[in-house]
Scaffold this motif. Sequence first.
Motif, PDB file in Angstrom:
ATOM      1  N   LYS A 116     -50.474  19.443 -48.708  1.00  0.00           N
ATOM      2  CA  LYS A 116     -50.775  18.031 -49.065  1.00  0.00           C
ATOM      3  C   LYS A 116     -49.367  17.782 -49.975  1.00  0.00           C
ATOM      4  N   LYS A 117     -49.085  18.767 -50.818  1.00  0.00           N
ATOM      5  CA  LYS A 117     -47.939  18.592 -51.876  1.00  0.00           C
ATOM      6  C   LYS A 117     -46.624  18.395 -51.117  1.00  0.00           C
ATOM      7  N   ARG A 118     -46.433  19.418 -50.219  1.00  0.00           N
ATOM      8  CA  ARG A 118     -45.205  19.152 -49.337  1.00  0.00           C
ATOM      9  C   ARG A 118     -44.977  17.770 -48.723  1.00  0.00           C
ATOM     10  N   ARG A 119     -46.016  17.262 -48.183  1.00  0.00           N
ATOM     11  CA  ARG A 119     -46.097  15.995 -47.360  1.00  0.00           C
ATOM     12  C   ARG A 119     -45.670  14.914 -48.326  1.00  0.00           C
ATOM     13  N   LEU A 120     -46.188  14.845 -49.585  1.00  0.00           N
ATOM     14  CA  LEU A 120     -45.922  14.089 -50.644  1.00  0.00           C
ATOM     15  C   LEU A 120     -44.747  13.997 -51.167  1.00  0.00           C
ATOM     16  N   GLU A 121     -44.031  15.259 -50.991  1.00  0.00           N
ATOM     17  CA  GLU A 121     -42.655  15.411 -51.700  1.00  0.00           C
ATOM     18  C   GLU A 121     -41.828  14.870 -50.704  1.00  0.00           C
ATOM     19  N   LYS A 124     -41.524  11.286 -50.793  1.00  0.00           N
ATOM     20  CA  LYS A 124     -40.876  10.669 -52.048  1.00  0.00           C
ATOM     21  C   LYS A 124     -39.529  10.706 -51.788  1.00  0.00           C
ATOM     22  N   GLN A 125     -38.894  11.831 -50.908  1.00  0.00           N
ATOM     23  CA  GLN A 125     -37.478  12.212 -50.711  1.00  0.00           C
ATOM     24  C   GLN A 125     -36.993  10.881 -49.777  1.00  0.00           C
ATOM     25  N   ARG A 126     -37.922  10.751 -48.896  1.00  0.00           N
ATOM     26  CA  ARG A 126     -37.576   9.743 -47.770  1.00  0.00           C
ATOM     27  C   ARG A 126     -37.491   8.212 -48.495  1.00  0.00           C
ATOM     28  N   GLU A 128     -37.012   7.820 -51.609  1.00  0.00           N
ATOM     29  CA  GLU A 128     -35.677   7.645 -52.505  1.00  0.00           C
ATOM     30  C   GLU A 128     -34.326   7.258 -51.354  1.00  0.00           C
ATOM     31  N   THR A 129     -34.324   7.894 -50.313  1.00  0.00           N
ATOM     32  CA  THR A 129     -33.047   7.719 -49.439  1.00  0.00           C
ATOM     33  C   THR A 129     -32.985   6.378 -49.095  1.00  0.00           C
ATOM     34  N   LYS A 130     -34.249   5.613 -48.783  1.00  0.00           N
ATOM     35  CA  LYS A 130     -34.391   4.338 -48.246  1.00  0.00           C
ATOM     36  C   LYS A 130     -34.077   3.363 -49.531  1.00  0.00           C
ATOM     37  N   ARG A 131     -34.291   3.830 -50.451  1.00  0.00           N
ATOM     38  CA  ARG A 131     -34.244   2.896 -51.817  1.00  0.00           C
ATOM     39  C   ARG A 131     -32.694   2.867 -52.100  1.00  0.00           C
ATOM     40  N   GLY A 132     -32.123   4.026 -51.871  1.00  0.00           N
ATOM     41  CA  GLY A 132     -30.516   4.152 -51.971  1.00  0.00           C
ATOM     42  C   GLY A 132     -29.704   3.235 -50.841  1.00  0.00           C
ATOM     43  N   ARG A 133     -30.272   2.852 -50.087  1.00  0.00           N
ATOM     44  CA  ARG A 133     -29.733   1.878 -48.955  1.00  0.00           C
ATOM     45  C   ARG A 133     -29.715   0.372 -49.312  1.00  0.00           C
ATOM     46  N   GLY A 134     -30.432   0.141 -50.579  1.00  0.00           N
ATOM     47  CA  GLY A 134     -30.691  -1.182 -50.609  1.00  0.00           C
ATOM     48  C   GLY A 134     -29.377  -2.038 -51.162  1.00  0.00           C
TER      49      GLY A 134
END
Length: 138
Positions: A116-121, A124-126, A128-134
């Motif tokens: 569950k923790k790996r999935r949530l992590e 979050k990474q994904r 962050e990657t998409k937020r950086g494309r804004g």
Amino acid sequence: MIRITPQLAIDEREIGLQFIRASGPGGQNVNKVSSAVQLRFDVAHSPSLPEDVRTRLLRLAGSRLTTEGEVVIEAKRFRTQERNRQDAIARLVELIRRATEKPKPRVATRPTLASKKRRLESKKQRAETKRGRGAVSE
């Protein structure tokens, strides 16, 4: 009697065999001799099959099943009637044998805390990657 498993056998009279002309290799012989075999087995009305095996066999047969509930197997691999007849019966026996195996029941499991923790992590990474494309603010 055709033995499927130690507990299950079907009567040879339940199987219909028809010899037809085969396509493929054989030269002039292929135009004269009906060496291919069309095997028909009435699954829906067979007294030899238990009900659970019958339902699994009807599902397994797929496109080999007619609307009347007959399994049709064509064997034309060999050049002789006898070898094709044996091949068709062997394929029917194998199909019924697969239908006798009861499917293993699925056991519901729960995801572990670490997964569950790996999935949530990774989510979050994904994000962050998409937020950086804004759009870039000045």
